[in-house]
Motif scaffolding. Structure first.
Motif, PDB file in Angstrom:
ATOM      1  N   LEU A 114     -11.936  13.334   6.185  1.00 16.47           N
ATOM      2  CA  LEU A 114     -11.348  12.260   6.985  1.00 16.47           C
ATOM      3  C   LEU A 114     -11.315  10.994   6.127  1.00 16.47           C
ATOM      4  O   LEU A 114     -12.295  10.265   6.050  1.00 16.47           O
ATOM      5  N   PRO A 115     -10.208  10.730   5.462  1.00 17.72           N
ATOM      6  CA  PRO A 115     -10.117   9.540   4.620  1.00 17.72           C
ATOM      7  C   PRO A 115      -9.882   8.278   5.449  1.00 17.72           C
ATOM      8  O   PRO A 115      -9.110   8.283   6.419  1.00 17.72           O
ATOM      9  N   VAL A 116     -10.553   7.198   5.057  1.00 15.64           N
ATOM     10  CA  VAL A 116     -10.325   5.868   5.629  1.00 15.64           C
ATOM     11  C   VAL A 116      -9.818   4.993   4.479  1.00 15.64           C
ATOM     12  O   VAL A 116     -10.556   4.700   3.547  1.00 15.64           O
ATOM     13  N   VAL A 117      -8.557   4.618   4.553  1.00 14.41           N
ATOM     14  CA  VAL A 117      -7.864   3.951   3.447  1.00 14.41           C
ATOM     15  C   VAL A 117      -7.852   2.445   3.687  1.00 14.41           C
ATOM     16  O   VAL A 117      -7.479   1.992   4.771  1.00 14.41           O
ATOM     17  N   ASN A 118      -8.231   1.670   2.666  1.00  9.68           N
ATOM     18  CA  ASN A 118      -8.353   0.227   2.822  1.00  9.68           C
ATOM     19  C   ASN A 118      -7.496  -0.532   1.823  1.00  9.68           C
ATOM     20  O   ASN A 118      -7.552  -0.270   0.619  1.00  9.68           O
ATOM     21  N   SER A 119      -6.716  -1.462   2.325  1.00 11.24           N
ATOM     22  CA  SER A 119      -6.021  -2.419   1.479  1.00 11.24           C
ATOM     23  C   SER A 119      -5.491  -3.535   2.367  1.00 11.24           C
ATOM     24  O   SER A 119      -5.679  -3.507   3.589  1.00 11.24           O
ATOM     25  N   PHE A 120      -4.821  -4.526   1.752  1.00  6.92           N
ATOM     26  CA  PHE A 120      -4.176  -5.560   2.539  1.00  6.92           C
ATOM     27  C   PHE A 120      -2.968  -4.953   3.241  1.00  6.92           C
ATOM     28  O   PHE A 120      -2.232  -4.133   2.679  1.00  6.92           O
ATOM     29  N   ALA A 121      -2.753  -5.373   4.478  1.00  2.00           N
ATOM     30  CA  ALA A 121      -1.697  -4.789   5.305  1.00  2.00           C
ATOM     31  C   ALA A 121      -0.328  -4.896   4.649  1.00  2.00           C
ATOM     32  O   ALA A 121       0.474  -3.961   4.700  1.00  2.00           O
ATOM     33  N   ALA A 122      -0.028  -6.043   4.024  1.00  2.21           N
ATOM     34  CA  ALA A 122       1.292  -6.251   3.433  1.00  2.21           C
ATOM     35  C   ALA A 122       1.578  -5.240   2.336  1.00  2.21           C
ATOM     36  O   ALA A 122       2.728  -4.831   2.137  1.00  2.21           O
ATOM     37  N   PHE A 123       0.546  -4.829   1.604  1.00  3.19           N
ATOM     38  CA  PHE A 123       0.744  -3.906   0.492  1.00  3.19           C
ATOM     39  C   PHE A 123       0.673  -2.450   0.956  1.00  3.19           C
ATOM     40  O   PHE A 123       1.461  -1.617   0.526  1.00  3.19           O
ATOM     41  N   LEU A 124      -0.267  -2.168   1.828  1.00  7.56           N
ATOM     42  CA  LEU A 124      -0.497  -0.786   2.233  1.00  7.56           C
ATOM     43  C   LEU A 124       0.645  -0.249   3.083  1.00  7.56           C
ATOM     44  O   LEU A 124       1.210   0.821   2.806  1.00  7.56           O
ATOM     45  N   ALA A 125       1.036  -0.986   4.115  1.00  6.03           N
ATOM     46  CA  ALA A 125       2.055  -0.485   5.043  1.00  6.03           C
ATOM     47  C   ALA A 125       3.433  -0.427   4.404  1.00  6.03           C
ATOM     48  O   ALA A 125       4.224   0.464   4.707  1.00  6.03           O
ATOM     49  N   ALA A 126       3.726  -1.383   3.518  1.00  6.27           N
ATOM     50  CA  ALA A 126       5.070  -1.453   2.941  1.00  6.27           C
ATOM     51  C   ALA A 126       5.174  -0.671   1.644  1.00  6.27           C
ATOM     52  O   ALA A 126       6.045   0.187   1.487  1.00  6.27           O
ATOM     53  N   ARG A 127       4.289  -0.945   0.704  1.00  2.44           N
ATOM     54  CA  ARG A 127       4.418  -0.331  -0.619  1.00  2.44           C
ATOM     55  C   ARG A 127       4.208   1.184  -0.549  1.00  2.44           C
ATOM     56  O   ARG A 127       4.869   1.944  -1.257  1.00  2.44           O
ATOM     57  N   ALA A 128       3.302   1.600   0.286  1.00  2.77           N
ATOM     58  CA  ALA A 128       2.999   3.035   0.374  1.00  2.77           C
ATOM     59  C   ALA A 128       3.606   3.665   1.620  1.00  2.77           C
ATOM     60  O   ALA A 128       3.151   4.716   2.068  1.00  2.77           O
TER      61      ALA A 128
END
Length: 636
Positions: free
Chosen positions: A398-412
């Motif tokens: 069960l991975p819990v992935v962390n980053s800033f929302a602007a980068f995580l939701a858009a870039r990936a």
């Protein structure tokens, strides 16, 4: 305390001494960041000698001007070193002192580069795009028959982003000799050495293998810089890359990373945030004393005090003892999230935490320390991180992935889409969600992530109001949810502690926080709920406020019950008005009119109060907008 700036006239006395010019610019960048209450000093200082050398010796830009099509072009891909660039542009007369002193303020200078500022050639702040953008500019110059080089600064940690290598490969294929890249090789990322985050290996050999002319030098030695730039000018028609070996925090002894790492117990504290009064005085005195040894008649000009409203800033940078401590609560929902992760780890050995070089910001360093074998550091590479998480999920983790929302939701986003299509479960922690803090500018303000993720069939998007709800929603995401969960989290301190009713968490159901008679306002998250409650208090019993943490799941029965008494319904979005909670509620309201207040247009840079007021989302503006709507209904 009194702040002073080195006026532009003083730089005319130092034009022949590039090291002196760099220290003068460091002193002014330090003052600008101190006055702003936030900003990035470490990498501004490491890149400063290179930037000064370029503008004062190598590039034609200062001579021909920023509007000349034949000009050399310089921009920073990493972007967070922009206080240093602003200080250099001020020294050249491109930026006024008044504007330099409005760093990270509305109508001043954005916290990351924006082309609306004179002298800024490209928007940046979202890492990894600069080489590709630079090669596009260089290609266009040749296509249009224009002279001038394009010089792009990157960070060394930034090279973990895969797009850099796409750009390197394509530029070499097109033999773009008018493209230069400079790597600020300070060997540090946000707070830890690059080799501890994701080692780059033999960088010279790696870059050479892509077909580039590669050089390296001491990035603080102007003779060495002159030598390498002369070599680049005489080299064959192929792109050039300089690995400039630098020291993060260069120029201020206790900020320079060998010492700072030791004093910080292995972490670097000067990447971001303004120094406190004592550290500022030490740093400024050290710089000015060294400048005066070479420029004894140096004059300093006092600058005005920091506006009072800046003291209410919601600090969003990693804690470095910022001078302007926020006059808000001491609650951080991100901290509650990190604590909940630790508590869940004991009963869920399948839980793996992934990070994109933001462990301190995302408050997951305690998990890293407690469970290093279950902490996966991906570096600055969101697409790789999400796809790796998808692979882990396919193996039953069960991975819990962390980053800033602007980068995580858009870039990936494509990688998230791919993972979601496999029907596995991943929890995405979207830190720094929403408009606030607004000082870093539009590259970091996430106002589209709900719309990007809520469209997926098996993705639940939520945002908690306080620490208790944060822990409850994460626990639900890990233990009970059958779908992917995107958990939006405010990064700064909550403006107030939001008191929620003691109700059991139920999917699609919110709760009433403030009773009112004439209209109902839905909101979510600590920032916007604070503004909603402020509006309700100003409207004195006319406005009911409901917390709705489920942004794309709505219990129709609950919604019908809570909305039934009201003819006027409003939604306050910490997001663009399209694709957020408002659209989810409309689908369940069966034609009932609903007014959405959201972030219209591009989000502005500034203090929280400035940004909220500009977009009409502060409590006072909301009260006026709602009162106007109620008067209009009564008159109709």
């Amino acid at each position: 305390m009194e702040l002073t700036l080195i006026p532009r006239a003083e730089f005319e006395h130092a034009r022949d001494d590039l090291a002196l010019l760099a220290d003068m610019c460091r002193a002014n960048a330090l003052v600008a960041v101190k006055r702003a209450g936030s900003g990035h000093l470490g990498s501004s200082f490491s890149a400063m000698d290179v930037v000064v050398h370029l503008f004062y010796r190598e590039l034609n830009t200062a001579e021909v001007g920023f509007d000349d099509p034949e000009r050399d072009i310089y921009f920073s891909s990493k972007g967070h070193d922009v206080p240093g660039l602003y200080a250099v542009l001020h020294s050249l007369g491109v930026l006024s002192p008044e504007r330099l002193l409005k760093l990270r303020r509305l109508g001043g200078l954005d916290g990351h580069p924006d082309v609306g500022v004179p002298g800024i050639e490209a928007n940046s702040g979202s890492l990894g795009m600069g080489i590709s953008k630079g090669r596009g500019m260089a290609w266009a110059k040749r296509f249009l028959g224009r002279g001038g080089r394009v010089v792009v600064m990157t960070g060394d940690g930034e090279l973990q982003e895969g797009q850099n290598f796409e750009g390197l490969q394509a530029a070499a294929a097109h033999a773009q000799g008018n493209l230069w890249v400079i790597v600020d090789r300070n060997e540090l990322q946000s707070d830890k050495p690059t080799n501890e985050i994701l080692p780059l290996g033999d960088l010279e050999a790696k870059l050479r293998a892509f077909g580039w002319h590669v050089g390296s030098c001491d990035g603080h030695d102007h003779n060495d810089l002159a030598r390498i730039f002369a070599e680049f000018r005489s080299a064959e028609d192929m792109p050039k890359v300089l690995i400039a070996k630098t020291i993060k925090g260069k120029g201020v002894s206790f900020m320079e990373h060998p010492r700072a790492l030791q004093e910080g117990g292995g972490t670097y504290r000067w990447h971001a945030g303004a120094p406190d009064d004592e550290a500022f005085e030490r740093a400024h005195t050290e710089l000015v004393d060294r400048i005066r040894r070479r420029l004894p008649d140096l004059k300093l000009e006092p600058v005005g005090d920091v506006a009072e409203e800046a003291a209410y800033s919601l600090e969003g940078e990693p804690d470095s003892g910022a001078a302007l401590r926020p006059k808000v609560s001491d609650e951080y929902v991100a901290e509650a999230y990190g604590q909940a992760l630790l508590e869940l780890a004991a009963d869920h050995p399948e839980l793996i935490v992934l990070d994109g070089d933001l462990a301190s910001d995302c408050r997951i360093r305690p998990f890293e320390v407690a469970h290093p074998e279950r902490f996966h550091e991906s570096g600055i590479a969101e697409q790789d991180m999400v796809s790796a998480a998808g692979g882990m999920a396919r193996q039953g983790l069960l991975p819990v992935v962390n980053s800033f929302a602007a980068f995580l939701a858009a870039r990936a986003n494509e990688q998230i889409y791919n993972q979601a299509s496999e029907r596995t479960k991943v929890v995405y922690a979207l830190h720094y969600a929403g408009l606030i803090p607004a000082a870093p500018g539009k590259s970091h303000q996430s106002i589209r992530d709900i719309s990007l993720l809520a469209a997926l069939p098996n993705m639940v998007v939520v945002q908690p109001a306080n620490s208790d709800e944060t822990q409850a929603l994460l626990r639900w995401a890990v233990v009970d949810a059958t779908e992917n969960v995107a958990l939006r989290l405010a990064i700064g301190p909550s403006p107030r502690r939001i008191e929620l009713p003691q109700e059991k968490l139920a999917v699609g159901r919110g709760s009433v926080l403030h009773e009112g008679a004439e209209a109902l306002l839905f909101a979510y998250g600590p920032v916007m709920l604070h503004e909603a409650l402020t509006a309700a208090e100003l409207l004195d019993g006319r406005l009911q406020v409901a917390n709705m943490p489920w942004l794309n799941r709505v219990d129709g029965q609950w919604l019908a019950e809570v909305t039934e008494p009201f003819a006027e319904l409003f939604v306050l979005e910490d997001h663009a008005p399209v694709g957020g909670l408002g659209d989810s509620l409309r689908r369940e309201l069966d034609g009932h009119e609903l007014t959405v207040f959201g972030v219209e247009g591009w989000p502005v840079c500034g203090t929280p109060l400035e940004a909220l007021r500009f977009h009409g989302l502060d409590g006072s503006s909301l009260a006026d907008r709602i009162a106007f709507a109620l008067r209009a209904r009564a008159a109709s």
